[in-house]
Structures are given as C-alpha cells and as structure tokens.
Design a protein around this motif. Sequence first.
Motif, mmCIF file in Angstrom:
data_model
loop_
_atom_site.group_PDB
_atom_site.id
_atom_site.type_symbol
_atom_site.label_atom_id
_atom_site.label_comp_id
_atom_site.label_asym_id
_atom_site.label_seq_id
_atom_site.Cartn_x
_atom_site.Cartn_y
_atom_site.Cartn_z
ATOM 1 N N TRP A 69 -59.326 -42.670 3.600
ATOM 2 C CA TRP A 69 -58.407 -41.558 3.804
ATOM 3 C C TRP A 69 -57.177 -41.992 4.588
ATOM 4 C CZ3 TRP A 69 -57.745 -37.278 1.366
ATOM 5 C CH2 TRP A 69 -58.817 -36.669 0.699
ATOM 6 N N THR A 70 -57.357 -42.919 5.537
ATOM 7 C CA THR A 70 -56.208 -43.415 6.298
ATOM 8 C C THR A 70 -55.236 -44.157 5.394
ATOM 9 O OG1 THR A 70 -57.604 -43.625 8.278
ATOM 10 C CG2 THR A 70 -55.513 -44.837 8.255
ATOM 11 N N VAL A 71 -55.784 -45.033 4.523
ATOM 12 C CA VAL A 71 -54.933 -45.774 3.589
ATOM 13 C C VAL A 71 -54.212 -44.811 2.647
ATOM 14 C CG1 VAL A 71 -54.938 -47.426 1.696
ATOM 15 C CG2 VAL A 71 -56.297 -47.879 3.740
ATOM 16 N N PHE A 72 -54.926 -43.815 2.142
ATOM 17 C CA PHE A 72 -54.313 -42.841 1.245
ATOM 18 C C PHE A 72 -53.205 -42.058 1.945
ATOM 19 C CE2 PHE A 72 -54.162 -38.431 -0.311
ATOM 20 C CZ PHE A 72 -53.789 -38.663 -1.623
ATOM 21 N N HIS A 73 -53.449 -41.672 3.210
ATOM 22 C CA HIS A 73 -52.442 -40.922 3.963
ATOM 23 C C HIS A 73 -51.188 -41.757 4.168
ATOM 24 C CE1 HIS A 73 -50.647 -38.335 7.005
ATOM 25 N NE2 HIS A 73 -50.571 -39.379 7.814
ATOM 26 N N HIS A 74 -51.368 -43.024 4.577
ATOM 27 C CA HIS A 74 -50.204 -43.874 4.804
ATOM 28 C C HIS A 74 -49.482 -44.181 3.492
ATOM 29 C CE1 HIS A 74 -50.583 -44.684 9.104
ATOM 30 N NE2 HIS A 74 -51.891 -44.757 8.933
ATOM 31 N N ALA A 75 -50.251 -44.393 2.414
ATOM 32 C CA ALA A 75 -49.621 -44.668 1.124
ATOM 33 C C ALA A 75 -48.822 -43.469 0.634
ATOM 34 C CB ALA A 75 -50.686 -45.053 0.096
ATOM 35 N N GLN A 76 -49.356 -42.278 0.868
ATOM 36 C CA GLN A 76 -48.658 -41.070 0.450
ATOM 37 C C GLN A 76 -47.334 -40.910 1.193
ATOM 38 O OE1 GLN A 76 -50.729 -37.443 1.383
ATOM 39 N NE2 GLN A 76 -49.694 -36.274 -0.220
ATOM 40 N N LYS A 77 -47.315 -41.292 2.452
ATOM 41 C CA LYS A 77 -46.107 -41.140 3.260
ATOM 42 C C LYS A 77 -45.094 -42.246 3.003
ATOM 43 C CE LYS A 77 -47.063 -37.482 5.851
ATOM 44 N NZ LYS A 77 -46.192 -36.280 5.905
ATOM 45 N N HIS A 78 -45.569 -43.489 2.898
ATOM 46 C CA HIS A 78 -44.660 -44.628 2.930
ATOM 47 C C HIS A 78 -44.387 -45.248 1.568
ATOM 48 C CE1 HIS A 78 -44.545 -44.910 7.348
ATOM 49 N NE2 HIS A 78 -45.821 -44.569 7.318
ATOM 50 N N THR A 79 -45.189 -44.952 0.557
ATOM 51 C CA THR A 79 -44.943 -45.531 -0.753
ATOM 52 C C THR A 79 -43.777 -44.823 -1.421
ATOM 53 O OG1 THR A 79 -47.285 -46.087 -0.980
ATOM 54 C CG2 THR A 79 -45.970 -46.037 -2.995
ATOM 55 N N GLY A 80 -42.907 -45.587 -2.017
ATOM 56 C CA GLY A 80 -41.771 -44.998 -2.719
ATOM 57 C C GLY A 80 -40.583 -45.932 -2.774
ATOM 58 N N VAL A 81 -40.186 -46.491 -1.627
ATOM 59 C CA VAL A 81 -39.017 -47.371 -1.597
ATOM 60 C C VAL A 81 -39.268 -48.626 -2.430
ATOM 61 C CG1 VAL A 81 -37.464 -48.688 -0.121
ATOM 62 C CG2 VAL A 81 -38.360 -46.498 0.662
#
Length: 576
Positions: free
Chosen positions: A39-51
């Motif tokens: 869940w931590t990895v998913f939360h960080h990926a949701q916030k920071h993935t994109g650039v």
Amino acid sequence: MTTSSSPSQANPDPQLELAIDGTTPTKKHWIDRLHHAGWTVFHHAQKHTGVGIVCSVAYFDPGNWGVDLQAGSQYGYKLLFIVLLSGLFAAFLQVLACRLGVVTGLDLASHCRILFHDRPRHTKLWRWAVLYPLYVLSEVAVVCTDLAELLGSAIALTLLFPALPLWGGVLVTGADVLLILALGNPLHARPAKVFEWIIAALVLAVLICMAMIIARINVAWGQAFDGFVPSKTLFASGALYTSVGILGATVMPHSLFLGSHLATQDRLSKISLVPVSPLSNKAQELEPTGVASRRERFQYLGRVIWQQLRSLFIVSRAELEALNARPKSYEHRENNPLEFVQSHLYHGMVDMVSSLLGFAVIINALILVLASAVFYYGSGAYGSESPASLSDAHALIKNTIGQAAALLFALALLASGQSASLVATVAGQSISEGFLNWKVSPVVRRLLTRLLGLIPSMTVAIVVGPNGINFLLVASQVILSIILPFIIFPLICLTSSSRIMRVRKTAPEHTVVSPSVEASSLPAITLDSDPEKIQTEDFVDFSSGKLMTSLGWLIWSVILAANLYVLVTLGMGQGG
C-alpha cells in the motif's frame, strides 16, 4: 500436588497467538508487513508517477520509428547497443533535469535566463551572443521534433485511411492542440493529472501494440541479445550517421526542458490551487428565478461564455505579477525547502529512470527488432542498400504477417505521434516562458508553438510527399543530436554547482517557503536576519558529485565527438 506449567503457558504473549486462518505468527507478521509495504508503494506511485511517463514519450516518437526502422533494415540487430546506450544517456540527463527542478524550483529555461540575461558586465553581449542563440536552438529543436511527430502521425492516419492525403493527415493530427487547451495548463504549480493519464494511456497503447506484433513474427532472440554488445559494425559506412540519428531521436532537448519544469510541481499538497471558473459562478446565478425571461437568461449566459473564452487569451493581473516577480539573479531567490526536496527528489528520480528504461528503451528496441526480423533477416530483406520507411514497414507487415498486425502497427505509430506531439507543444510553452518571460496567455503560447511545427510540416507534406518523409525524419533527428550539446552544457554546469543546488536546513524567519509557488522569488536574507548567522548557516548540498559530474561531461564529449564526425563525413560526401 500442584503441577508446574511451562513459561509459555504461564505468560502467554498475544503477539505469538495463531491467526484465525491457522498461519504461524511469523508468517502473519510478514504478510502484514508486505501488505503495508504494498500500500505504501501504491500510495507513493499514485502521487509521484507521471513526470517520467510524460518525458519518456519523447524517446519513442515517430522520429525514433524512422531511425530505428532504418537501423534495423540496414544493419540488423547490431545497433541495439546504440539504443541501449542512448537510453542510459537519456536517463542520466533526465535525472539531472529532475534534480535541478526539484531542488531549485525553477526549470532549465528559467535558469538560462537568470544566467545570461542580466549579467553585470557586457549585458547585451551575453544576451545576443549566448541567451538568444540558445533560445533559437531550443525552438529549432521543438520545430524538428514537431515536424517528425506531425508527419509520423499523418502517415499513420494515411495508413489507416488510404483515401486521406498526407497534408490532410497533418491538419487532422495538428488539431490535437485543442485537446491541450481543454486540459488547462499542464505547467501549473500542481500536476494536471488528466494530462498525465492521457499520455500514460497512449504510452501503454504503443507498448501493447508493439508487443503483439513482435509475438507474431519469428525473431532470432540469441542474435538480438548479441546486438546489445558493441561491435565494429558501428563504424561501418553510414552506420555512425544512423547511430547519431538514434542518439538525437532518443535524447531529446525539449524533454530536458519539460522534465525540469514538471519536477518543480508540488505533488503532495492537498490544497487546490486551481481557481473556480467564473463560468460556473455565473451559471449558478442564472438559475430560473421567475423574474428574467428565458431569452434574457440565454443572452446573459452567452455573454458569460464569451468572456470566459476571451479570458483564455488575455494575461490576468495575477499572471503578470508572477512574471514580474521572477528572480533576476541567484542572490534574490531561495531554493525549495528541505522537506519539499526530500519528499520529491528520490521519488522523481526513480519514476524517471523506471519510465525511460521500462518504456522508452523497450519500445525502441522492439521497433528495431521488428525492422531487423522483417527486412534484414526476413522475406523483405532490403539489405544495406535501401533503408525501410514507415510505409514500407506497414506494407510488408500486412503482406507477411496479416492485416491485424498492420493495423496494430498503424495504431501504435498514431499513438506515439499524438502523445509526443502533445508533449512537444507543452515543452515549447515551457521554453518560451523561461527564456523570454512572454506576457501572453498559455493558450496563445501553445497555439504559436503548434504553428511553428504545423507550417513546415504542411510544406513538407505538400512539396516532398510520402517518398521523402523517411529521409526528413532521420535528418530531423540528426539535427536534434547536433543541438543537444548546447542544451546539455548549461544543465551539467548548473547541477554541478553547490551554490545553486544547496538547500537550507532550516528556513529563515518570516520567509514564506511554500513549494507550490511556480517561480519562487524568496529573499535569501530577511530584514531581521543576522548577517553572521546567515554566513554560518548550514546548507544541504544536492549538487552532483565528482563522479556524476565527470560522467555528465563524458556523455557530453561523446555526443559532441559523434556530431563532429558526422558533420565531417557529410562534408566529405561519405555520410548516410
């Protein structure tokens, strides 16, 4: 007689009790930890993935398709090493751009303006000899990029709809700027998630289509993996020209500008910075009240819509104040707070590297493998005399593999062209804003950027036609490779400077350090600050170390040497 009980029975530990499903305590403990980590990895990926995904689009645009098809059809799998090397170069340089944006809160174009626009000595010389030529080269890079993407997308449309002329395909694919206008400003202080999701969907479409095509052809995977090892074929006649084209198509100058700009965005703040549209407020005022007639309400609503559209092309007072507040020197600004840097820097670097190596390098390698298997080793063996074009690849795939594979090829080409075209338009906006401080609206900037690429694309489509498109695609990527050293030079200099890349451990008193401000112009010294305290204040240095700086200059030297070699060989009439 009393029986003595064991210690485990006398003092039961709740943490050692069995779970309901019968799992052992240790196993349950690790399951909980894995669940929490997931869940931590998913939360960080949701916030920071994109650039990273947005920047990776530039590395498999139609220009890449042109040079990858030429490389595979002429030299087989031998130039896969150049694809891998270019991907590693791109990942390294994009990480530098990401670090610059996160730490300083300014993009690369804005840094160039600070460096060369208001020099204390020989101000006009620095502007006209360095700043403005660098801006022109950056705009030429955007035009070459947009030329390849518009022409590639137009070819994809003509493959899907044979009755559509090439110039008509350019006009249709040029209309994607309307989509960007509808998405708002992707360069806002907060990320435009809709823009990032659209780009991610197009990237996945390209990857899935290419994987399905590769699955339907016979590939000698042993020879293909040997292609990732350098060989003497790299220095064969014309191979170095194609290699430089791959390098220019992979390491894109405009992506460095865009990556540094998107890295400045605050991806954690929950405060919405998007103002409420006045159209929604006016619509609420126009609820039926029984006083005004229906005709009057429609007339008033029409005026409100017209004012809203008109406001898109006019710079607001807040935007003018933000432009005027941009720093003119490094002595009058403060970098992002340490908490912002620590919460964004490493996530951004991981996102960038994983996206480039996981999408860009794989897609480029698949395109080259496709061209090698079908043209160099397969029934369409063109050999080293005639490089394959996009139309040739589509026709041969249709004849040898089937209509479905040819359709997937055209769809993948269209998705790559459209996504890269969207990204190039936004990058052009970032370049013009940073270099020139344009006092025009983002909509006007995007329209002008699109026209800069649309006009030459239409000219090429009408004058040259489909037969010369592949040559122009490869030539445009070689031009990008020649421009690249001029863009990399200030990037390496900026990220290796400890004075520019340092961050205070603690913020000065009475100083607002909100990272959500797009161009921070915070004073380095406040009114009640003690000068001696300022001089001894501790900083955290985020500049590149000696190893990273040396590697950056090595990459710069390799690109420069390859470009000089190609220019000399072309001048002697020995180039590709």
